[in-house]
Design a protein around this motif. Structure first.
Motif, short mmCIF file in Angstrom:
data_model
loop_
_atom_site.label_atom_id
_atom_site.label_comp_id
_atom_site.label_asym_id
_atom_site.label_seq_id
_atom_site.Cartn_x
_atom_site.Cartn_y
_atom_site.Cartn_z
N ALA A 59 -123.09 -19.38 4.30
CA ALA A 59 -123.93 -18.19 4.14
C ALA A 59 -125.37 -18.41 4.60
N ASN A 63 -128.53 -15.46 7.02
CA ASN A 63 -129.56 -14.75 6.27
C ASN A 63 -130.59 -14.13 7.23
N HIS A 71 -123.73 -12.24 4.83
CA HIS A 71 -124.43 -13.17 3.95
C HIS A 71 -124.29 -12.74 2.49
#
Length: 176
Positions: A59, A63, A71
């Protein structure tokens, strides 16, 4: 008709070597049970922690505004795994599980007490005095080296030896 207690008592009194085998097998079973309880909880926790770390690594690079939905989805998945991990930890710290962890100790204490009470003065194995020369008094603890003519292995020593040996065997054979 003879009672079960009388039959078992007679069998053990006439064959003290059976005590040795029963004690060794009991210790092995109790050590395997204890180790499997510990391994089950440890493995599951490690697996969940690794999954959480992997999801967060996946993840982290996502971002930014164009991949924010992906994300957020991965972060929610990691949060769900965190909750699952906390539930699992709470389960293993519950009184029920703590009692389950004490079962081997309670069983061992009961069996040891019974054996020492009923068979404590009977040698488990009788060896030649020369065969146990330097450690004869240790083997016949607490009765001394000349107990039963020397070369006798007491229940106390046998119980301690079986406990230590089975623990080492289980630790060596079962993976961490």
């Amino acid at each position: 008709m003879a009672t079960h207690h009388a039959i078992v008592g007679t069998m053990l009194e006439t064959h003290p070597v059976r005590i040795a085998v029963v004690v060794l097998l009991m210790e092995l079973v109790l050590h395997v049970f204890s180790k499997s309880l510990a391994l089950g909880s440890t493995r599951t926790i490690k697996k969940l922690k690794a999954e959480i770390v992997e999801i967060r690594k996946e993840a982290a690079p996502l971002n930014n505004p164009s991949t924010f939905s992906k994300h957020a989805k991965l972060e929610r998945k990691a949060a769900a795994k965190d909750k699952e991990l906390e539930k699992l930890k709470a389960k293993w710290e519950s009184p029920k599980y703590k009692l389950l962890q004490k079962v081997p100790l309670l069983m061992r204490s009961g069996v040891w007490t019974w054996i020492l009470y009923s068979q404590g003065k009977v040698p488990v194995i009788q060896l030649g005095k020369e065969a146990v020369w330097p450690i004869g008094p240790l083997l016949s603890f607490p009765y001394g080296g000349d107990w039963m003519g020397g070369g006798a292995v007491s229940c106390v020593f046998w119980l301690a030896l079986c406990h230590k040996f089975s623990g080492m065997l289980v630790n060596a054979t079962l993976p961490q």
